[in-house]
Design an enzyme around this catalytic site. Structure first.
Site, PDB file in Angstrom:
ATOM      1  N   TYR A  22     -31.446  68.994   5.745  1.00  0.00           N
ATOM      2  CA  TYR A  22     -31.993  69.972   4.792  1.00  0.00           C
ATOM      3  C   TYR A  22     -31.783  71.431   5.206  1.00  0.00           C
ATOM      4  CZ  TYR A  22     -34.132  65.775   2.918  1.00  0.00           C
ATOM      5  OH  TYR A  22     -34.322  64.528   2.383  1.00  0.00           O
ATOM      6  N   ASN A  74     -37.261  70.974  -7.703  1.00  0.00           N
ATOM      7  CA  ASN A  74     -36.800  69.977  -6.744  1.00  0.00           C
ATOM      8  C   ASN A  74     -37.930  68.959  -6.622  1.00  0.00           C
ATOM      9  OD1 ASN A  74     -35.981  68.372  -4.675  1.00  0.00           O
ATOM     10  ND2 ASN A  74     -35.437  70.049  -3.272  1.00  0.00           N
ATOM     11  N   HIS A  80     -36.855  59.884  -7.350  1.00  0.00           N
ATOM     12  CA  HIS A  80     -36.373  58.503  -7.289  1.00  0.00           C
ATOM     13  C   HIS A  80     -37.419  57.483  -7.713  1.00  0.00           C
ATOM     14  CE1 HIS A  80     -33.508  60.790  -5.024  1.00  0.00           C
ATOM     15  NE2 HIS A  80     -34.335  60.973  -4.032  1.00  0.00           N
ATOM     16  N   ASP A  87     -41.583  61.658 -17.875  1.00  0.00           N
ATOM     17  CA  ASP A  87     -42.270  61.798 -19.159  1.00  0.00           C
ATOM     18  C   ASP A  87     -42.814  63.209 -19.343  1.00  0.00           C
ATOM     19  OD1 ASP A  87     -41.700  59.199 -19.820  1.00  0.00           O
ATOM     20  OD2 ASP A  87     -43.713  58.417 -19.428  1.00  0.00           O
ATOM     21  N   HIS A 100     -31.364  69.713  -5.667  1.00  0.00           N
ATOM     22  CA  HIS A 100     -31.580  69.056  -4.379  1.00  0.00           C
ATOM     23  C   HIS A 100     -30.775  69.788  -3.326  1.00  0.00           C
ATOM     24  CE1 HIS A 100     -33.575  65.615  -6.223  1.00  0.00           C
ATOM     25  NE2 HIS A 100     -32.647  65.689  -7.163  1.00  0.00           N
ATOM     26  N   LEU A 101     -31.362  69.955  -2.161  1.00  0.00           N
ATOM     27  CA  LEU A 101     -30.655  70.586  -1.046  1.00  0.00           C
ATOM     28  C   LEU A 101     -29.506  69.700  -0.574  1.00  0.00           C
ATOM     29  CD1 LEU A 101     -33.954  71.554   0.719  1.00  0.00           C
ATOM     30  CD2 LEU A 101     -32.237  73.256   0.052  1.00  0.00           C
ATOM     31  N   SER A 102     -29.798  68.418  -0.386  1.00  0.00           N
ATOM     32  CA  SER A 102     -28.783  67.475   0.089  1.00  0.00           C
ATOM     33  C   SER A 102     -28.055  66.868  -1.112  1.00  0.00           C
ATOM     34  CB  SER A 102     -29.454  66.369   0.914  1.00  0.00           C
ATOM     35  OG  SER A 102     -30.333  65.605   0.102  1.00  0.00           O
ATOM     36  N   ARG A 111     -31.541  56.825  -3.168  1.00  0.00           N
ATOM     37  CA  ARG A 111     -31.594  58.241  -3.585  1.00  0.00           C
ATOM     38  C   ARG A 111     -30.613  58.555  -4.717  1.00  0.00           C
ATOM     39  NH1 ARG A 111     -34.792  60.710   0.415  1.00  0.00           N
ATOM     40  NH2 ARG A 111     -34.568  59.629   2.395  1.00  0.00           N
TER      41      ARG A 111
HETATM   42  C1  DQA Z   1     -34.324  66.157  -1.712  1.00  0.00           C
HETATM   43  C2  DQA Z   1     -33.637  64.779  -1.695  1.00  0.00           C
HETATM   44  C3  DQA Z   1     -34.662  63.664  -1.843  1.00  0.00           C
HETATM   45  O1  DQA Z   1     -34.010  62.398  -1.798  1.00  0.00           O
HETATM   46  C4  DQA Z   1     -35.677  63.712  -0.736  1.00  0.00           C
HETATM   47  O2  DQA Z   1     -36.679  62.739  -0.938  1.00  0.00           O
HETATM   48  C5  DQA Z   1     -36.281  65.062  -0.540  1.00  0.00           C
HETATM   49  C6  DQA Z   1     -35.433  66.248  -0.682  1.00  0.00           C
HETATM   50  C7  DQA Z   1     -33.325  67.291  -1.458  1.00  0.00           C
HETATM   51  O3  DQA Z   1     -33.657  68.434  -1.765  1.00  0.00           O
HETATM   52  O4  DQA Z   1     -32.235  67.052  -0.914  1.00  0.00           O
HETATM   53  O5  DQA Z   1     -37.450  65.203  -0.194  1.00  0.00           O
HETATM   54  O6  DQA Z   1     -34.880  66.360  -3.015  1.00  0.00           O
END
Ligand code: DQA
Length: 150
Positions: A22, A74, A80, A87, A100-102, A111
């Site tokens: 991250y 985010n 997931h 909703d 998402h960062l990753s 994921r």
């Molecule tokens: C995340 C990716 C998710 O899978 C993970 O549970 C996170 C961070 C991301 O920003 O990459 O908490 O949302």
């Protein structure tokens, strides 16, 4: 233009939480970059981090009546798992951009699917803090496009 920024569970630990995945920026540092981007685009941000699904759902569902025009989110792990947040996104009447960062598609199988993304305008994933910055630009551009059509 008022925009809501939502950060989901464990994102308050950014900086020390799995930095190899991250990055080393804290949530405060990411928020500072978002504030600077918002200033350039003439947007005003309300930023909330919560580890609680219901708090996030309430924030999404009240975003419009609080004067927001869109949501940058985010949802973290709730992406997931959470049909409740999907909703809420579909019910809120605002454009939502998920970030998402990753790169969630390059990690564990669980994921790769995002419920919340099913209600979003689009998703930016895998660019670290730049996912948030690009997402904010894209959200604000989308709102400007919608306004121009009206
Ligand atoms: C995340 C990716 C998710 O899978 C993970 O549970 C996170 C961070 C991301 O920003 O990459 O908490 O949302």
């Amino acid at each position: 233009m008022k925009l809501l920024v939502l950060h989901g569970p464990s994102l308050d630990k950014l900086g020390t939480r799995e930095p190899e995945i991250y990055g080393s920026l804290s949530l405060g540092e990411i928020n500072a970059q978002l504030e600077e981007t918002a200033r350039q685009r003439g947007a005003e941000l309300t930023i909330l981090q919560s580890n609680h699904e219901g708090v996030l759902a309430d924030a999404i569902l009240s975003a419009r009546e609080n004067g927001n025009r869109g949501i940058l989110m985010n949802p973290a792990a709730y992406s997931h798992t959470s049909i409740a947040l999907l909703d809420a996104i579909r019910a809120c009447g605002l454009p939502v951009v998920e970030v998402h960062l990753s790169n969630i598609h390059a990690r564990e199988e669980f994921r790769r699917h995002s419920y919340t993304a099913m209600g979003a305008v689009g998703v930016v994933t895998g660019f670290g803090v730049d996912s948030y910055i690009a997402g904010l630009h894209l959200l604000s551009a989308r709102i400007q496009q919608l306004d121009a059509r009206d």
